[in-house]
Design an enzyme around this catalytic site. Sequence first.
Site: not given
Ligand code: NDP
Length: 234
Positions: A11-12, A14, A34, A140, A144
């Site tokens: 939903n937001r 990456i 979520r 974390y 990962k």
């Molecule tokens: P965001 O915090 O922007 O988004 C995280 C997403 O995961 C949201 O959609 C969130 O939903 C969802 N989420 C979290 N917990 C749950 C749950 N229990 N059940 C279902 N959905 C859940 O993170 P990013 O877009 O930055 O990151 C996306 C992925 O990339 C992650 O795995 C992160 O670890 C990884 N990553 C990110 C980096 C970065 O620099 N941003 C770098 C390396 C890896 P909700 O909106 O409801 O909270």
Amino acid sequence: MSRSVLVTGGNRGIGLAIARSFASAGDAVTVTYRSGDPPEGLGSVRCDVTDGSSVEAAFEQVEKEQGPVEVLIANAGITRDTLLLRMSEQDFTDVIDTNLTGAYRVAKRALRKMLRAHSGRIVFISSVVGLLGSAGQVNYAASKAGLVGMARSLAREVGSRSITANIVAPGFVESDLTADLSAERRDQILSEIPLGRYASADEVAGVVRWVASAEAAYVTGAVIPVDGGLGMGH
Ligand code: NDP
């Protein structure tokens, strides 16, 4: 050919960029969300990956609306950063439960139908810190790094059925997750990245789409960095 794609946490950030990338290529895409509102223009289903029955219900809805999942992107993730001595057991287990066990739950559910179909693509979104380590991110980084062992084991289990399991490991990406960093920490990070900038979410999405494509049919168990060179050599 249009495929049935499911992106967790789409939903937001990456996840949303990944979902839009598959949709623009003509695939049928559902994202899990979520909290908050689902994004416009994509299929959506409410799902908490820490809850097995929520995962089951989400897959049932996706299967009804766009058919069995052929491409699964396990992207949902959280951070609970603090130094180990201050890290509560809850901080540790919450992150593992979402990032690692959550990926196990959705991969296992998707696999049932992929095995029957003798095809499928599973992509786990890890992080450069899984292999580099990161002070303040014991939970974390462990989650990962765990995804790497999981993807590689899975790749060995299901390769004979033409199902691939790969890891995409982003470095620092412009998103809500990195917006919280202090200016000082941000400058320090940028000085360590050979390309000298953060990635856009679209740059991660392009690599995810490629590894899930027909062109990457012979790529499995791979850890593909999208980190501007930050993790080189690990
Ligand atoms: P965001 O915090 O922007 O988004 C995280 C997403 O995961 C949201 O959609 C969130 O939903 C969802 N989420 C979290 N917990 C749950 C749950 N229990 N059940 C279902 N959905 C859940 O993170 P990013 O877009 O930055 O990151 C996306 C992925 O990339 C992650 O795995 C992160 O670890 C990884 N990553 C990110 C980096 C970065 O620099 N941003 C770098 C390396 C890896 P909700 O909106 O409801 O909270």
